[in-house]
Design an enzyme around this catalytic site. Structure first.
Site, PDB file in Angstrom:
ATOM      1  N   ASN A   9      30.982  90.659 -13.522  1.00  0.00           N
ATOM      2  CA  ASN A   9      30.777  91.921 -13.703  1.00  0.00           C
ATOM      3  C   ASN A   9      29.539  92.340 -13.630  1.00  0.00           C
ATOM      4  O   ASN A   9      28.527  92.120 -14.445  1.00  0.00           O
ATOM      5  CB  ASN A   9      31.180  92.243 -15.221  1.00  0.00           C
ATOM      6  CG  ASN A   9      31.091  93.612 -15.804  1.00  0.00           C
ATOM      7  OD1 ASN A   9      30.562  94.598 -15.004  1.00  0.00           O
ATOM      8  ND2 ASN A   9      30.893  94.180 -17.021  1.00  0.00           N
ATOM      9  N   TRP A  10      28.991  93.001 -12.361  1.00  0.00           N
ATOM     10  CA  TRP A  10      27.406  93.432 -12.173  1.00  0.00           C
ATOM     11  C   TRP A  10      26.861  94.302 -12.994  1.00  0.00           C
ATOM     12  O   TRP A  10      25.863  94.734 -12.746  1.00  0.00           O
ATOM     13  CB  TRP A  10      27.404  93.727 -10.634  1.00  0.00           C
ATOM     14  CG  TRP A  10      27.768  92.449  -9.890  1.00  0.00           C
ATOM     15  CD1 TRP A  10      28.152  91.450  -9.815  1.00  0.00           C
ATOM     16  CD2 TRP A  10      27.764  92.666  -8.205  1.00  0.00           C
ATOM     17  NE1 TRP A  10      28.341  90.312  -8.863  1.00  0.00           N
ATOM     18  CE2 TRP A  10      27.844  91.182  -7.889  1.00  0.00           C
ATOM     19  CE3 TRP A  10      26.922  93.436  -7.168  1.00  0.00           C
ATOM     20  CZ2 TRP A  10      27.858  90.892  -6.442  1.00  0.00           C
ATOM     21  CZ3 TRP A  10      26.841  93.183  -5.932  1.00  0.00           C
ATOM     22  CH2 TRP A  10      27.276  92.032  -5.493  1.00  0.00           C
ATOM     23  N   LYS A  11      27.868  95.197 -13.688  1.00  0.00           N
ATOM     24  CA  LYS A  11      27.415  96.265 -14.288  1.00  0.00           C
ATOM     25  C   LYS A  11      26.856  97.305 -13.622  1.00  0.00           C
ATOM     26  O   LYS A  11      27.037  97.359 -12.368  1.00  0.00           O
ATOM     27  CB  LYS A  11      26.671  95.928 -15.741  1.00  0.00           C
ATOM     28  CG  LYS A  11      27.298  94.808 -16.312  1.00  0.00           C
ATOM     29  CD  LYS A  11      26.960  94.965 -17.980  1.00  0.00           C
ATOM     30  CE  LYS A  11      27.561  93.680 -18.340  1.00  0.00           C
ATOM     31  NZ  LYS A  11      27.299  93.494 -19.994  1.00  0.00           N
ATOM     32  N   HIS A  95      36.385  97.696 -21.021  1.00  0.00           N
ATOM     33  CA  HIS A  95      34.795  96.932 -21.385  1.00  0.00           C
ATOM     34  C   HIS A  95      34.351  97.393 -22.673  1.00  0.00           C
ATOM     35  O   HIS A  95      34.577  98.816 -22.726  1.00  0.00           O
ATOM     36  CB  HIS A  95      34.128  97.084 -20.098  1.00  0.00           C
ATOM     37  CG  HIS A  95      32.760  96.002 -20.342  1.00  0.00           C
ATOM     38  ND1 HIS A  95      31.834  96.295 -21.138  1.00  0.00           N
ATOM     39  CD2 HIS A  95      32.815  94.514 -19.925  1.00  0.00           C
ATOM     40  CE1 HIS A  95      30.946  95.126 -21.092  1.00  0.00           C
ATOM     41  NE2 HIS A  95      31.449  94.257 -20.341  1.00  0.00           N
ATOM     42  N   GLU A  97      31.270  98.234 -23.386  1.00  0.00           N
ATOM     43  CA  GLU A  97      30.419  99.185 -23.183  1.00  0.00           C
ATOM     44  C   GLU A  97      31.050 100.566 -22.937  1.00  0.00           C
ATOM     45  O   GLU A  97      30.471 101.565 -23.240  1.00  0.00           O
ATOM     46  CB  GLU A  97      29.544  98.793 -21.830  1.00  0.00           C
ATOM     47  CG  GLU A  97      28.573  97.638 -22.341  1.00  0.00           C
ATOM     48  CD  GLU A  97      28.063  96.586 -21.373  1.00  0.00           C
ATOM     49  OE1 GLU A  97      28.305  96.997 -20.028  1.00  0.00           O
ATOM     50  OE2 GLU A  97      27.699  95.810 -21.708  1.00  0.00           O
ATOM     51  N   GLU A 167      36.338  89.501 -25.315  1.00  0.00           N
ATOM     52  CA  GLU A 167      34.921  89.667 -25.227  1.00  0.00           C
ATOM     53  C   GLU A 167      34.299  90.177 -26.488  1.00  0.00           C
ATOM     54  O   GLU A 167      34.425  91.143 -26.778  1.00  0.00           O
ATOM     55  CB  GLU A 167      34.450  90.443 -24.068  1.00  0.00           C
ATOM     56  CG  GLU A 167      34.918  90.257 -22.534  1.00  0.00           C
ATOM     57  CD  GLU A 167      33.938  90.736 -21.532  1.00  0.00           C
ATOM     58  OE1 GLU A 167      33.431  89.666 -20.653  1.00  0.00           O
ATOM     59  OE2 GLU A 167      33.759  91.850 -21.809  1.00  0.00           O
ATOM     60  N   GLY A 173      25.839  89.903 -23.595  1.00  0.00           N
ATOM     61  CA  GLY A 173      24.455  90.239 -23.199  1.00  0.00           C
ATOM     62  C   GLY A 173      23.605  89.886 -24.460  1.00  0.00           C
ATOM     63  O   GLY A 173      22.303  90.266 -24.081  1.00  0.00           O
ATOM     64  N   SER A 212      28.067  86.103 -22.873  1.00  0.00           N
ATOM     65  CA  SER A 212      27.106  85.124 -22.658  1.00  0.00           C
ATOM     66  C   SER A 212      27.790  83.525 -22.084  1.00  0.00           C
ATOM     67  O   SER A 212      26.988  82.767 -22.333  1.00  0.00           O
ATOM     68  CB  SER A 212      26.267  84.928 -23.820  1.00  0.00           C
ATOM     69  OG  SER A 212      25.657  86.294 -24.324  1.00  0.00           O
ATOM     70  N   GLY A 233      28.913  88.589 -17.294  1.00  0.00           N
ATOM     71  CA  GLY A 233      27.956  89.547 -16.820  1.00  0.00           C
ATOM     72  C   GLY A 233      26.718  89.107 -16.116  1.00  0.00           C
ATOM     73  O   GLY A 233      26.240  88.953 -15.146  1.00  0.00           O
ATOM     74  N   GLY A 234      25.787  88.949 -17.038  1.00  0.00           N
ATOM     75  CA  GLY A 234      24.259  88.711 -16.762  1.00  0.00           C
ATOM     76  C   GLY A 234      24.144  87.398 -15.823  1.00  0.00           C
ATOM     77  O   GLY A 234      23.628  87.716 -14.410  1.00  0.00           O
TER      78      GLY A 234
HETATM   79  C1  PEP Z   1      30.303  91.245 -19.842  1.00  0.00           C
HETATM   80  O1  PEP Z   1      29.584  92.189 -19.497  1.00  0.00           O
HETATM   81  O2  PEP Z   1      31.366  91.300 -19.411  1.00  0.00           O
HETATM   82  C2  PEP Z   1      29.728  90.142 -20.124  1.00  0.00           C
HETATM   83  C3  PEP Z   1      30.400  89.164 -20.556  1.00  0.00           C
HETATM   84  O3  PEP Z   1      28.076  90.089 -20.125  1.00  0.00           O
HETATM   85  P1  PEP Z   1      27.413  88.579 -20.395  1.00  0.00           P
HETATM   86  O4  PEP Z   1      27.936  87.572 -19.537  1.00  0.00           O
HETATM   87  O5  PEP Z   1      26.130  89.139 -19.998  1.00  0.00           O
HETATM   88  O6  PEP Z   1      27.483  88.461 -21.959  1.00  0.00           O
END
Ligand code: PEP
Length: 254
Positions: A9-11, A95, A97, A167, A173, A212, A233-234
């Site tokens: 997920n590049w956001k 998600h 967010e 999640e 994040g 994470s 994500g990151g």
């Molecule tokens: C996400 O946004 O779906 C996610 C899991 O982010 P991160 O891996 O950065 O925690």
């Protein structure tokens, strides 16, 4: 046996030049991790770039959200049939967010889930509790409610071969990962909740963990019985890290 999956997920990150380098590296993962479904979900405007760069690689592309309407006067929205039209196979829905920053309700997420399926997209349905909810010991109540909203609106059959990402909001994040035991407990709960409706559908669910995930914790998480991969994500913005996570998923079924 369920096929593991790793989706990035590049956001709201990336520009054409950085994307090109990242996509070049991700392209090779299609062959290298042939037993894993690998997908990337860039911002909408970069979907065609990703589609083109990944053509023939076996790596899928997804959107990060879609409208619950198929077309019309909804300024700023992107419809599921549009995502399908530009080559998306998946779409992330619900998600945290979107739920917290944009106020999406369980009902709206369920309507988007139906819209995505109408367009032939495979939703990656995100569920998860906040830190406050975990501390109040209502994780299963929250995740159960988020899941039931989709089952009530679309029926349990709509979860056939579905992808659900657990999640925990407190792990996204933040660098704080759920322990494999914490994640496995919720994944098992999700599978059992669906099994109460249909055991066959429950068995086929691809359950991703997100929050994470990094190369150094992916192996242990993906080794859990009900964790079939990750939503990243990151770490999905770094070619080496994303590649190592995909390789951990590949090894998880050895
Ligand atoms: C996400 O946004 O779906 C996610 C899991 O982010 P991160 O891996 O950065 O925690």
């Amino acid at each position: 046996m369920r096929k593991p999956m790793v989706a990035g997920n590049w956001k709201m990150n990336g520009k054409s030049a950085d994307n090109a380098a990242l996509l070049e590296a991700v392209r090779g993962l299609g062959d290298e991790c042939a037993n894993v479904t690998v997908a990337v979900c860039p911002p909408f405007v970069y979907v065609p770039q990703a589609r083109q760069a990944l053509e023939g690689s076996g790596v899928a592309v997804g959107g990060q959200d879609c409208s619950d309407n198929d077309s019309g006067a909804f300024t700023g929205e992107v419809a599921a049939p549009m995502l399908a039209d530009v080559g998306c196979e998946y779409v992330i829905l619900g998600h945290s967010e979107r739920r917290t920053l944009f106020g999406e309700s369980d009902t709206q997420v369920a309507a988007k889930y139906r819209a995505a399926q109408r367009a032939g997209l495979k939703p990656i349905l995100c569920v998860g509790e906040t830190l406050e909810e975990r501390e109040q010991d209502v994780t299963e109540e929250v995740v159960g409610r988020q899941l039931d909203a989709v089952i009530d609106a679309a029926g349990v059959a709509s979860l056939e071969g579905a992808v659900i990402a657990y999640e925990p909001v407190w792990a996204i994040g933040t660098g704080r990962t759920a322990t494999p035991e914490q994640a496995q407990t919720v994944h098992r709960f999700i599978r059992e909740r669906v099994a109460a409706h249909d055991a066959g559908v429950a068995e086929g669910l691809v359950l991703l963990y997100g929050g994470s995930v990094k190369p150094d914790n992916a192996g242990e998480l993906f080794g859990c019985d009900d964790i079939d991969g990750g939503l990243i994500g990151g770490a999905s913005l770094k070619a080496d890290a994303f590649g190592d996570i995909c390789r951990a998923a590949e090894r998880s079924r050895d």
